[in-house]
Enzyme design. Structure first.
Site, PDB file in Angstrom:
ATOM      1  N   HIS A  48      -8.621  87.691  42.882  1.00  0.00           N
ATOM      2  CA  HIS A  48      -9.727  88.519  43.371  1.00  0.00           C
ATOM      3  C   HIS A  48     -10.177  87.979  44.724  1.00  0.00           C
ATOM      4  O   HIS A  48     -10.577  86.820  44.832  1.00  0.00           O
ATOM      5  CB  HIS A  48     -10.893  88.514  42.378  1.00  0.00           C
ATOM      6  CG  HIS A  48     -10.647  89.402  41.194  1.00  0.00           C
ATOM      7  ND1 HIS A  48     -11.598  90.242  40.673  1.00  0.00           N
ATOM      8  CD2 HIS A  48      -9.541  89.598  40.451  1.00  0.00           C
ATOM      9  CE1 HIS A  48     -11.087  90.920  39.648  1.00  0.00           C
ATOM     10  NE2 HIS A  48      -9.836  90.532  39.494  1.00  0.00           N
ATOM     11  N   LYS A  60     -19.032  78.903  36.549  1.00  0.00           N
ATOM     12  CA  LYS A  60     -18.681  77.592  37.083  1.00  0.00           C
ATOM     13  C   LYS A  60     -18.285  76.561  36.027  1.00  0.00           C
ATOM     14  O   LYS A  60     -17.750  75.504  36.371  1.00  0.00           O
ATOM     15  CB  LYS A  60     -19.871  77.023  37.870  1.00  0.00           C
ATOM     16  CG  LYS A  60     -20.089  77.716  39.195  1.00  0.00           C
ATOM     17  CD  LYS A  60     -18.974  77.382  40.147  1.00  0.00           C
ATOM     18  CE  LYS A  60     -19.035  78.141  41.434  1.00  0.00           C
ATOM     19  NZ  LYS A  60     -17.720  78.469  41.963  1.00  0.00           N
ATOM     20  N   TYR A 113     -21.521  92.470  40.111  1.00  0.00           N
ATOM     21  CA  TYR A 113     -22.778  91.832  39.737  1.00  0.00           C
ATOM     22  C   TYR A 113     -23.881  92.804  40.126  1.00  0.00           C
ATOM     23  O   TYR A 113     -24.089  93.050  41.315  1.00  0.00           O
ATOM     24  CB  TYR A 113     -22.958  90.509  40.482  1.00  0.00           C
ATOM     25  CG  TYR A 113     -21.987  89.421  40.069  1.00  0.00           C
ATOM     26  CD1 TYR A 113     -20.686  89.396  40.555  1.00  0.00           C
ATOM     27  CD2 TYR A 113     -22.392  88.410  39.200  1.00  0.00           C
ATOM     28  CE1 TYR A 113     -19.799  88.392  40.172  1.00  0.00           C
ATOM     29  CE2 TYR A 113     -21.516  87.398  38.807  1.00  0.00           C
ATOM     30  CZ  TYR A 113     -20.217  87.403  39.296  1.00  0.00           C
ATOM     31  OH  TYR A 113     -19.344  86.413  38.919  1.00  0.00           O
ATOM     32  N   PRO A 144     -24.239  81.032  33.019  1.00  0.00           N
ATOM     33  CA  PRO A 144     -22.881  81.560  33.219  1.00  0.00           C
ATOM     34  C   PRO A 144     -22.667  82.360  34.510  1.00  0.00           C
ATOM     35  O   PRO A 144     -21.517  82.597  34.876  1.00  0.00           O
ATOM     36  CB  PRO A 144     -22.666  82.469  32.005  1.00  0.00           C
ATOM     37  CG  PRO A 144     -24.037  82.838  31.545  1.00  0.00           C
ATOM     38  CD  PRO A 144     -24.923  81.686  31.883  1.00  0.00           C
ATOM     39  N   TYR A 159     -18.951  80.371  45.607  1.00  0.00           N
ATOM     40  CA  TYR A 159     -18.261  81.139  44.559  1.00  0.00           C
ATOM     41  C   TYR A 159     -16.798  80.717  44.440  1.00  0.00           C
ATOM     42  O   TYR A 159     -16.279  80.537  43.337  1.00  0.00           O
ATOM     43  CB  TYR A 159     -18.367  82.635  44.861  1.00  0.00           C
ATOM     44  CG  TYR A 159     -18.065  83.515  43.669  1.00  0.00           C
ATOM     45  CD1 TYR A 159     -19.076  83.935  42.806  1.00  0.00           C
ATOM     46  CD2 TYR A 159     -16.763  83.937  43.394  1.00  0.00           C
ATOM     47  CE1 TYR A 159     -18.811  84.733  41.716  1.00  0.00           C
ATOM     48  CE2 TYR A 159     -16.482  84.731  42.300  1.00  0.00           C
ATOM     49  CZ  TYR A 159     -17.512  85.134  41.459  1.00  0.00           C
ATOM     50  OH  TYR A 159     -17.232  85.920  40.369  1.00  0.00           O
TER      51      TYR A 159
HETATM   52  C1  PHB Z   1     -16.618  86.617  32.491  1.00  0.00           C
HETATM   53  O1  PHB Z   1     -15.605  87.283  32.749  1.00  0.00           O
HETATM   54  O2  PHB Z   1     -16.928  86.338  31.336  1.00  0.00           O
HETATM   55  C2  PHB Z   1     -17.483  86.193  33.612  1.00  0.00           C
HETATM   56  C3  PHB Z   1     -17.094  86.480  34.902  1.00  0.00           C
HETATM   57  C4  PHB Z   1     -17.913  86.102  35.955  1.00  0.00           C
HETATM   58  C5  PHB Z   1     -19.103  85.445  35.700  1.00  0.00           C
HETATM   59  C6  PHB Z   1     -19.473  85.147  34.411  1.00  0.00           C
HETATM   60  C7  PHB Z   1     -18.668  85.509  33.358  1.00  0.00           C
HETATM   61  O3  PHB Z   1     -19.888  85.127  36.734  1.00  0.00           O
END
Ligand code: PHB
Length: 403
Positions: free
Chosen positions: A75, A300, A204, A296, A388
Site C-alpha cells: 500500500h 504499530k 481512516y 490499534p 506510518y
Molecule cells: C487492521 O487491518 O486490523 C488494521 C489496519 C490498520 C490499522 C489498525 C488495524 O491502523
C-alpha cells in the site's frame, strides 16, 4: 524435574519471540522458545495486518518474507476520510516507503515454518511457565512440557516476549518498575465481513458519528471497525445495524459506500496505552506487548515488537558472543526511546481522529482543527506518512533489499 540449559530462553512464540529466536539463530546463538499455545492456536489468532517497510525488509533479509510479496499487498497510500471527503496521504510520495497489508497470523505461519526448517527448539503447548530465579549471570524458567514432564530450564538470558499478560514481567520487582498506563475513553467495534474490498487503500474516517476504519484481510474478507463505547455489547448489534453504522460514518457527497456482506465475527477492542519501565532486570529482558501496548490506530504493535527484538538480538549477540555488556546495559533506554515515540504517534493519531464522548466544546473544536490541518497541510501529511511507514530500524541486516 528435567534439568536443561540453553543460552537464551524465550517465553512467548508471538512475533517478538519468533523474530528474536530467528535473529539469534543467525548469529549462532541457541535459544529455546516456550509458549502455552499450540501451533494451531498461534496460527489461528487473527490480528491486524500492517507491516512497515522495515519489518518486511527484515523478514526478507532473514528468508522469512517470501510470501509477503505473493499474498500481501503493498500500500503506497492511505485515505483520510473527513466528513465524507477522502484525502489521500501519499505514503510513498512523502517518504519513498510503503506498508504491506499482510495479516499477523500469516507472519507467524511463515516464522514457524522458518523455525521448523532451521530446527529451532520450540516447546509449544507447555503449561505453568514461571521465572524461578534471576541472577547476575542468568535466569531459570520452569514449565511443564506438552508431554507432561516438568522442566527446569537455565539460561544466560531470558526474553519475556509473552504478550500483554506477561508472566516474565513479574520478574522485575515492583519497587524497580513503573507501569505507565492510560485507558482511552472509547473502544473499537470490529467486524470481519464476507465481502469484496470497498476501497483499494485503507480508509481512516472521522465523522460526527465517530471514527471508522475500513481495512482488509483477503480479497473476500474485509476487516472494519467503528468507534464505540468501551462497555458496548456485541449482542446488541444486528448485522444490519452494524452495516448502517459503518455506512453512516463513511457516507459523503461523492457517493462512496461500503460493499456489504454477512458479518462473520464481531468483537469490542478496548483502547489503552501502556509502557513498563525499565524493560530489563538483570538478565531478564522484555520485548513486544510484554513491555507495552499501543492503541490499534496505525497498527504499530507488531512493528514495535520487531523493533524491540532487533535491538535485543544485537545486544545479546554482543553479550553472548563478544562478551561485551554495554549494549545490554543500554537496551532498556534504547528500546524505550522508540517505544515512547511510537506511543506518541499512536496516541496522537487516535485522539485526533476519535471525538471524545462528552468532550468540552473547546477541546472538540481544537481536535477538529487538528483533523483539518492533517488533510490540508502537506507538511502534516508528510509527518503522518513518516510515522506510518515507520522509522528506520536500528542497524538491522536489511540493507540491499529492493521492495
Ligand atoms: C487492521 O487491518 O486490523 C488494521 C489496519 C490498520 C490499522 C489498525 C488495524 O491502523
Amino acid at each position: 524435574m528435567r534439568q536443561e540449559r540453553t543460552r537464551v530462553a524465550v517465553v512467548g512464540a508471538g512475533p517478538a519471540g519468533l523474530v528474536l529466536a530467528m535473529l539469534l539463530a543467525r548469529e549462532g546463538i541457541d535459544a529455546v522458545v516456550v509458549d502455552h499455545r499450540t501451533r494451531e492456536e498461534i496460527e489461528g489468532t487473527v490480528r491486524a495486518g500492517i507491516l512497515e517497510q522495515g519489518t518486511v525488509e527484515l523478514l526478507d533479509a532473514c528468508g522469512a518474507g517470501a510470501r509477503i510479496g505473493v499474498d500481501g499487498a503493498r500500500h503506497d497510500g492511505i485515505g483520510l476520510r473527513v466528513d465524507g471527503t477522502t484525502h489521500r496521504v501519499d505514503l510513498r510520495g512523502h517518504t519513498g516507503r510503503s506498508v504491506w497489508l499482510y495479516p499477523q497470523h500469516e507472519v507467524l505461519t511463515d516464522l514457524l515454518a522458518w523455525h521448523r526448517d532451521h530446527h529451532t527448539d520450540l516447546r509449544l503447548g507447555v503449561s505453568g511457565a514461571t521465572v524461578a530465579e534471576t541472577g547476575a549471570d542468568g535466569a531459570v524458567v520452569t514449565f511443564t512440557g506438552a508431554d507432561g514432564v516438568p522442566v527446569e530450564l537455565a539460561c544466560e538470558a531470558l526474553a519475556g516476549c509473552d504478550g500483554s499478560r506477561s508472566v516474565v514481567r513479574g520478574a522485575i520487582p515492583d519497587r524497580m518498575r513503573t507501569d505507565h498506563f492510560r485507558a482511552l475513553p472509547f473502544a473499537w467495534f470490529g467486524v470481519l465481513l464476507d465481502a469484496p474490498p470497498s476501497a483499494k487503500e485503507l480508509v481512516y474516517a472521522s465523522s460526527e458519528r465517530g471514527f471508522a476504519l475500513i481495512s482488509s484481510r483477503t480479497p473476500t474478507v474485509q476487516r472494519m471497525y467503528f468507534q464505540c463505547d468501551p462497555a458496548e455489547s456485541t449482542s446488541d448489534w444486528s448485522d444490519a445495524r452494524i452495516l448502517d453504522e459503518l455506512q453512516a460514518r463513511v457516507a459523503g457527497a461523492d457517493g462512496f459506500a461500503l460493499v456489504e456482506g454477512p458479518v462473520l465475527t464481531r468483537d469490542v477492542i478496548p483502547m489503552r496505552s501502556y509502557v513498563c519501565e525499565p524493560m530489563r532486570h538483570r538478565r531478564v529482558f522484555l520485548a513486544g506487548d510484554a513491555a507495552h501496548t499501543v492503541p490499534p490506530t496505525g497498527a504499530k504493535g507488531l512493528n514495535l515488537a520487531v523493533a524491540d527484538v532487533v535491538l535485543l538480538a544485537g545486544a545479546l549477540t554482543d553479550l553472548l558472543v563478544h562478551r561485551r555488556d554495554e549494549a545490554v546495559d543500554r537496551y532498556a533506554a534504547d528500546a524505550a526511546r522508540r517505544v515512547w515515540r511510537t506511543q506518541q504517534f499512536s496516541y496522537h493519531l487516535t485522539t485526533t481522529l476519535h471525538p471524545e464522548p462528552g468532550a468540552d466544546p473547546f477541546d472538540e473544536r481544537r481536535r477538529r482543527a487538528a483533523v483539518e490541518h492533517l488533510v490540508t497541510s502537506q507538511r502534516a501529511a508528510a509527518e503522518l506518512a513518516e510515522g506510518y511507514v515507520g522509522w528506520p530500524l536500528p542497524g538491522a541486516g536489511c540493507s540491499g533489499t529492493t521492495r
